[in-house]
Design a protein around this motif. Structure first.
Motif, mmCIF file in Angstrom:
data_model
loop_
_atom_site.group_PDB
_atom_site.id
_atom_site.type_symbol
_atom_site.label_atom_id
_atom_site.label_comp_id
_atom_site.label_asym_id
_atom_site.label_seq_id
_atom_site.Cartn_x
_atom_site.Cartn_y
_atom_site.Cartn_z
ATOM 1 N N ALA A 249 107.227 -9.206 44.682
ATOM 2 C CA ALA A 249 107.601 -7.989 44.293
ATOM 3 C C ALA A 249 108.289 -7.134 44.664
ATOM 4 C CB ALA A 249 106.090 -7.424 45.250
ATOM 5 N N MET A 250 108.789 -7.590 45.724
ATOM 6 C CA MET A 250 110.229 -6.704 45.819
ATOM 7 C C MET A 250 111.386 -6.393 45.253
ATOM 8 S SD MET A 250 111.393 -6.631 50.123
ATOM 9 C CE MET A 250 109.303 -6.082 50.710
ATOM 10 N N ASP A 251 111.316 -8.806 43.885
ATOM 11 C CA ASP A 251 112.082 -8.954 43.597
ATOM 12 C C ASP A 251 111.710 -8.666 41.801
ATOM 13 O OD1 ASP A 251 114.287 -9.781 43.080
ATOM 14 O OD2 ASP A 251 113.476 -11.937 42.079
ATOM 15 N N GLY A 252 110.676 -7.627 41.616
ATOM 16 C CA GLY A 252 110.630 -7.146 40.558
ATOM 17 C C GLY A 252 109.113 -7.478 39.798
ATOM 18 N N ALA A 253 108.898 -8.820 40.583
ATOM 19 C CA ALA A 253 107.131 -9.104 39.708
ATOM 20 C C ALA A 253 106.178 -8.079 39.669
ATOM 21 C CB ALA A 253 107.081 -10.638 40.219
ATOM 22 N N ARG A 254 105.654 -7.893 38.789
ATOM 23 C CA ARG A 254 104.686 -7.032 38.659
ATOM 24 C C ARG A 254 102.590 -7.528 38.344
ATOM 25 N NH1 ARG A 254 107.661 -4.605 40.768
ATOM 26 N NH2 ARG A 254 109.060 -3.413 40.895
ATOM 27 N N SER A 255 103.547 -8.339 37.370
ATOM 28 C CA SER A 255 101.781 -9.345 36.847
ATOM 29 C C SER A 255 101.692 -10.121 37.557
ATOM 30 C CB SER A 255 102.720 -8.972 34.998
ATOM 31 O OG SER A 255 102.607 -10.554 35.019
ATOM 32 N N PHE A 256 99.982 -10.529 37.464
ATOM 33 C CA PHE A 256 99.762 -11.861 38.124
ATOM 34 C C PHE A 256 100.438 -13.585 37.366
ATOM 35 C CE2 PHE A 256 96.757 -15.308 37.664
ATOM 36 C CZ PHE A 256 95.950 -14.993 38.812
ATOM 37 N N THR A 257 101.328 -12.679 36.243
ATOM 38 C CA THR A 257 101.236 -14.120 35.124
ATOM 39 C C THR A 257 103.034 -14.180 35.953
ATOM 40 O OG1 THR A 257 99.795 -13.791 33.252
ATOM 41 C CG2 THR A 257 101.982 -15.108 33.015
ATOM 42 N N GLU A 258 103.558 -13.420 36.270
ATOM 43 C CA GLU A 258 104.881 -13.251 36.988
ATOM 44 C C GLU A 258 104.759 -14.562 38.030
ATOM 45 O OE1 GLU A 258 108.046 -10.099 36.514
ATOM 46 O OE2 GLU A 258 105.981 -9.357 36.254
ATOM 47 N N PHE A 259 103.810 -13.497 39.186
ATOM 48 C CA PHE A 259 104.068 -13.883 40.223
ATOM 49 C C PHE A 259 103.046 -15.654 40.327
ATOM 50 C CE2 PHE A 259 102.728 -9.499 41.435
ATOM 51 C CZ PHE A 259 103.452 -9.311 42.526
ATOM 52 N N GLN A 260 102.315 -16.071 39.747
ATOM 53 C CA GLN A 260 101.919 -16.962 39.411
ATOM 54 C C GLN A 260 102.948 -18.085 39.250
ATOM 55 O OE1 GLN A 260 99.087 -18.654 36.517
ATOM 56 N NE2 GLN A 260 98.070 -20.197 38.207
ATOM 57 N N ARG A 261 104.144 -17.546 38.332
ATOM 58 C CA ARG A 261 105.181 -18.164 37.320
ATOM 59 C C ARG A 261 106.101 -18.625 38.730
ATOM 60 N NH1 ARG A 261 109.697 -16.831 36.293
ATOM 61 N NH2 ARG A 261 108.919 -14.180 35.866
ATOM 62 N N ARG A 262 106.335 -17.062 39.509
ATOM 63 C CA ARG A 262 107.705 -17.502 39.860
ATOM 64 C C ARG A 262 107.449 -18.321 41.904
ATOM 65 N NH1 ARG A 262 110.531 -11.508 41.116
ATOM 66 N NH2 ARG A 262 111.007 -11.121 38.036
ATOM 67 N N THR A 263 105.767 -18.033 42.105
ATOM 68 C CA THR A 263 105.488 -18.833 43.448
ATOM 69 C C THR A 263 105.232 -20.266 42.885
ATOM 70 O OG1 THR A 263 104.099 -18.083 43.242
ATOM 71 C CG2 THR A 263 105.390 -16.627 44.407
ATOM 72 N N GLY A 264 104.473 -20.572 42.066
ATOM 73 C CA GLY A 264 103.487 -21.728 41.554
ATOM 74 C C GLY A 264 101.941 -22.074 41.921
ATOM 75 N N ILE A 265 101.800 -20.528 42.509
ATOM 76 C CA ILE A 265 100.400 -21.146 43.902
ATOM 77 C C ILE A 265 99.020 -20.749 42.095
ATOM 78 C CG2 ILE A 265 100.761 -18.026 43.225
ATOM 79 C CD1 ILE A 265 99.127 -17.478 46.014
ATOM 80 N N ALA A 266 98.167 -21.550 42.462
ATOM 81 C CA ALA A 266 96.818 -21.704 42.438
ATOM 82 C C ALA A 266 96.878 -20.387 42.446
ATOM 83 C CB ALA A 266 95.671 -22.850 43.421
ATOM 84 N N ARG A 267 95.883 -20.210 41.004
ATOM 85 C CA ARG A 267 95.167 -18.409 40.842
ATOM 86 C C ARG A 267 94.130 -18.368 41.487
ATOM 87 N NH1 ARG A 267 95.629 -17.266 35.361
ATOM 88 N NH2 ARG A 267 94.366 -16.342 35.177
ATOM 89 N N ASN A 268 93.462 -18.522 42.024
ATOM 90 C CA ASN A 268 92.175 -18.872 43.208
ATOM 91 C C ASN A 268 93.428 -18.041 44.468
ATOM 92 O OD1 ASN A 268 92.989 -21.276 43.599
ATOM 93 N ND2 ASN A 268 90.511 -21.468 45.272
ATOM 94 N N ILE A 269 94.271 -19.118 45.261
ATOM 95 C CA ILE A 269 94.446 -18.364 45.830
ATOM 96 C C ILE A 269 95.550 -16.690 45.773
ATOM 97 C CG2 ILE A 269 96.470 -18.707 47.633
ATOM 98 C CD1 ILE A 269 95.918 -22.596 47.214
ATOM 99 N N LEU A 270 96.557 -16.939 44.064
ATOM 100 C CA LEU A 270 96.743 -15.322 44.218
ATOM 101 C C LEU A 270 96.102 -14.892 44.285
ATOM 102 C CD1 LEU A 270 99.773 -14.274 43.519
ATOM 103 C CD2 LEU A 270 98.802 -15.282 41.032
ATOM 104 N N THR A 271 95.098 -14.880 43.459
ATOM 105 C CA THR A 271 93.668 -13.761 43.004
ATOM 106 C C THR A 271 93.046 -13.329 44.201
ATOM 107 O OG1 THR A 271 93.329 -14.701 41.130
ATOM 108 C CG2 THR A 271 91.563 -13.351 42.626
ATOM 109 N N ASP A 272 92.997 -14.148 45.818
ATOM 110 C CA ASP A 272 92.831 -13.401 46.955
ATOM 111 C C ASP A 272 93.497 -12.704 47.728
ATOM 112 O OD1 ASP A 272 91.228 -14.245 49.868
ATOM 113 O OD2 ASP A 272 92.879 -15.072 50.075
ATOM 114 N N ARG A 273 95.164 -13.369 47.626
ATOM 115 C CA ARG A 273 96.325 -12.896 48.487
ATOM 116 C C ARG A 273 96.783 -11.707 47.634
ATOM 117 N NH1 ARG A 273 95.014 -16.671 50.300
ATOM 118 N NH2 ARG A 273 95.766 -18.037 51.592
ATOM 119 N N LEU A 274 96.415 -11.210 45.710
ATOM 120 C CA LEU A 274 96.543 -10.134 45.354
ATOM 121 C C LEU A 274 95.232 -8.718 46.320
ATOM 122 C CD1 LEU A 274 98.207 -10.739 42.460
ATOM 123 C CD2 LEU A 274 99.441 -10.127 43.937
#
Length: 148
Positions: free
Chosen positions: A34-59
Protein backbone atom coordinates in the motif's frame (compact mmCIF):
# COMPACT_ATOMS: atom_id res chain seq x y z
CA UNK A 1 -13.11 -2.98 15.94
CA UNK A 2 -11.86 -1.25 19.06
CA UNK A 3 -9.07 -2.07 21.48
CA UNK A 4 -11.72 -3.35 23.88
CA UNK A 5 -12.72 -5.99 21.28
CA UNK A 6 -9.27 -7.59 21.31
CA UNK A 7 -7.61 -9.95 23.74
CA UNK A 8 -4.11 -8.50 23.90
CA UNK A 9 -1.08 -10.76 24.19
CA UNK A 10 0.48 -8.39 26.72
CA UNK A 11 -1.93 -5.55 27.52
CA UNK A 12 0.65 -3.04 28.78
CA UNK A 13 3.31 -3.57 26.08
CA UNK A 14 3.12 -1.39 22.93
CA UNK A 15 5.29 -3.89 20.99
CA UNK A 16 2.98 -6.80 21.82
CA UNK A 17 -0.13 -4.79 20.93
CA UNK A 18 1.40 -3.71 17.63
CA UNK A 19 2.34 -7.30 16.78
CA UNK A 20 -1.22 -8.39 17.62
CA UNK A 21 -2.40 -5.93 14.95
CA UNK A 22 0.23 -6.24 12.21
CA UNK A 23 2.71 -8.88 13.33
CA UNK A 24 2.13 -11.51 10.69
CA UNK A 25 3.99 -11.65 7.39
CA UNK A 26 1.01 -10.95 5.17
CA UNK A 27 -0.27 -7.90 7.03
CA UNK A 28 3.11 -6.17 6.84
CA UNK A 29 3.50 -7.06 3.16
CA UNK A 30 0.05 -5.60 2.41
CA UNK A 31 1.02 -2.42 4.28
CA UNK A 32 4.36 -2.33 2.42
CA UNK A 33 2.61 -2.63 -0.93
CA UNK A 34 0.00 0.00 0.00
CA UNK A 35 2.93 2.33 0.73
CA UNK A 36 4.26 1.49 -2.72
CA UNK A 37 0.98 2.39 -4.43
CA UNK A 38 -1.05 -0.85 -4.47
CA UNK A 39 -4.77 -0.13 -4.06
CA UNK A 40 -6.83 -3.02 -5.43
CA UNK A 41 -7.33 -6.57 -4.23
CA UNK A 42 -5.82 -7.78 -7.52
CA UNK A 43 -2.70 -5.62 -7.09
CA UNK A 44 -2.11 -6.87 -3.54
CA UNK A 45 -2.55 -10.47 -4.65
CA UNK A 46 -0.25 -10.08 -7.66
CA UNK A 47 2.51 -8.36 -5.68
CA UNK A 48 2.46 -10.70 -2.66
CA UNK A 49 1.32 -14.03 -4.13
CA UNK A 50 -1.02 -14.36 -1.14
CA UNK A 51 -4.00 -16.73 -1.35
CA UNK A 52 -7.34 -14.98 -1.92
CA UNK A 53 -8.87 -16.11 1.38
CA UNK A 54 -5.86 -14.93 3.40
CA UNK A 55 -5.74 -11.60 1.56
CA UNK A 56 -9.47 -11.10 2.16
CA UNK A 57 -8.90 -11.72 5.88
CA UNK A 58 -5.88 -9.39 6.11
CA UNK A 59 -7.60 -6.56 4.24
CA UNK A 60 -10.63 -6.94 6.50
CA UNK A 61 -8.48 -6.90 9.65
CA UNK A 62 -6.31 -3.98 8.55
CA UNK A 63 -9.44 -2.02 7.70
CA UNK A 64 -11.16 -2.94 10.99
CA UNK A 65 -8.07 -1.83 12.93
CA UNK A 66 -7.93 1.51 11.10
CA UNK A 67 -4.72 0.97 9.14
CA UNK A 68 -6.43 0.88 5.74
CA UNK A 69 -9.66 2.48 4.56
CA UNK A 70 -11.93 1.24 1.77
CA UNK A 71 -13.28 3.66 -0.79
CA UNK A 72 -14.87 3.55 -4.22
CA UNK A 73 -12.25 3.41 -6.94
CA UNK A 74 -12.34 6.00 -9.72
CA UNK A 75 -13.53 6.35 -12.43
CA UNK A 76 -16.53 3.98 -12.25
CA UNK A 77 -16.84 3.82 -8.47
CA UNK A 78 -18.04 0.21 -8.72
CA UNK A 79 -14.83 -1.35 -7.44
CA UNK A 80 -13.33 -0.84 -4.02
CA UNK A 81 -9.78 0.24 -3.32
CA UNK A 82 -7.75 0.28 -0.14
CA UNK A 83 -5.79 3.32 0.98
CA UNK A 84 -3.56 3.90 3.97
CA UNK A 85 -4.98 5.86 6.87
CA UNK A 86 -2.84 8.12 9.03
CA UNK A 87 -2.25 5.13 11.34
CA UNK A 88 -1.16 3.03 8.34
CA UNK A 89 1.20 5.74 7.09
CA UNK A 90 2.67 5.94 10.60
CA UNK A 91 4.07 2.45 10.00
CA UNK A 92 6.48 3.86 7.39
CA UNK A 93 9.48 4.05 9.75
CA UNK A 94 8.73 0.50 10.91
CA UNK A 95 8.79 -0.78 7.33
CA UNK A 96 11.98 1.20 6.60
CA UNK A 97 13.67 -0.21 9.71
CA UNK A 98 12.64 -3.79 8.80
CA UNK A 99 13.94 -3.19 5.26
CA UNK A 100 17.26 -1.85 6.51
CA UNK A 101 17.66 -4.74 8.95
CA UNK A 102 16.96 -7.13 6.06
CA UNK A 103 19.54 -5.40 3.86
CA UNK A 104 22.15 -5.96 6.60
CA UNK A 105 21.20 -9.46 7.75
CA UNK A 106 18.98 -11.29 5.23
CA UNK A 107 21.25 -11.16 2.16
CA UNK A 108 24.68 -12.53 1.42
CA UNK A 109 27.36 -9.88 0.75
CA UNK A 110 26.95 -8.62 -2.80
CA UNK A 111 23.56 -10.31 -3.27
CA UNK A 112 21.16 -8.14 -5.27
CA UNK A 113 18.10 -6.68 -3.56
CA UNK A 114 15.69 -3.79 -4.00
CA UNK A 115 16.66 -0.42 -2.55
CA UNK A 116 14.46 2.29 -1.04
CA UNK A 117 15.37 5.67 -2.50
CA UNK A 118 14.14 9.22 -1.89
CA UNK A 119 12.55 11.48 -4.51
CA UNK A 120 16.03 12.33 -5.87
CA UNK A 121 17.01 8.68 -6.32
CA UNK A 122 19.38 8.65 -3.34
CA UNK A 123 19.27 5.66 -0.95
CA UNK A 124 17.34 6.39 2.26
CA UNK A 125 19.83 6.86 5.13
CA UNK A 126 19.89 4.41 8.03
CA UNK A 127 17.23 5.14 10.63
CA UNK A 128 18.86 5.40 14.03
CA UNK A 129 17.04 6.30 17.24
CA UNK A 130 18.57 9.25 19.05
CA UNK A 131 17.98 10.75 22.47
CA UNK A 132 16.90 14.30 23.24
CA UNK A 133 20.60 15.25 23.38
CA UNK A 134 21.31 13.70 19.96
CA UNK A 135 23.15 10.66 21.31
CA UNK A 136 22.52 7.34 19.58
CA UNK A 137 20.21 5.05 21.53
CA UNK A 138 20.50 1.26 21.70
CA UNK A 139 19.76 -1.61 24.08
CA UNK A 140 22.54 -0.45 26.38
CA UNK A 141 21.25 3.11 26.72
CA UNK A 142 17.49 2.50 27.10
CA UNK A 143 15.16 0.62 29.41
CA UNK A 144 11.43 -0.08 29.59
CA UNK A 145 9.43 1.70 32.27
CA UNK A 146 6.61 -0.71 33.12
CA UNK A 147 3.03 0.58 33.37
CA UNK A 148 1.27 0.73 36.69
Amino acid sequence: MSAADLAWTDPSCPVARTLDLVGDRWSLLVIRDAMDGARSFTEFQRRTGIARNILTDRLRRLTAHGLLARRAAAPSGRRQEYVLTDAGRDLFPVIVTLRQWGERHAFEPGEAHSTLVDQHGDPVPELTPVGADGSILDTGTTRVRKAG
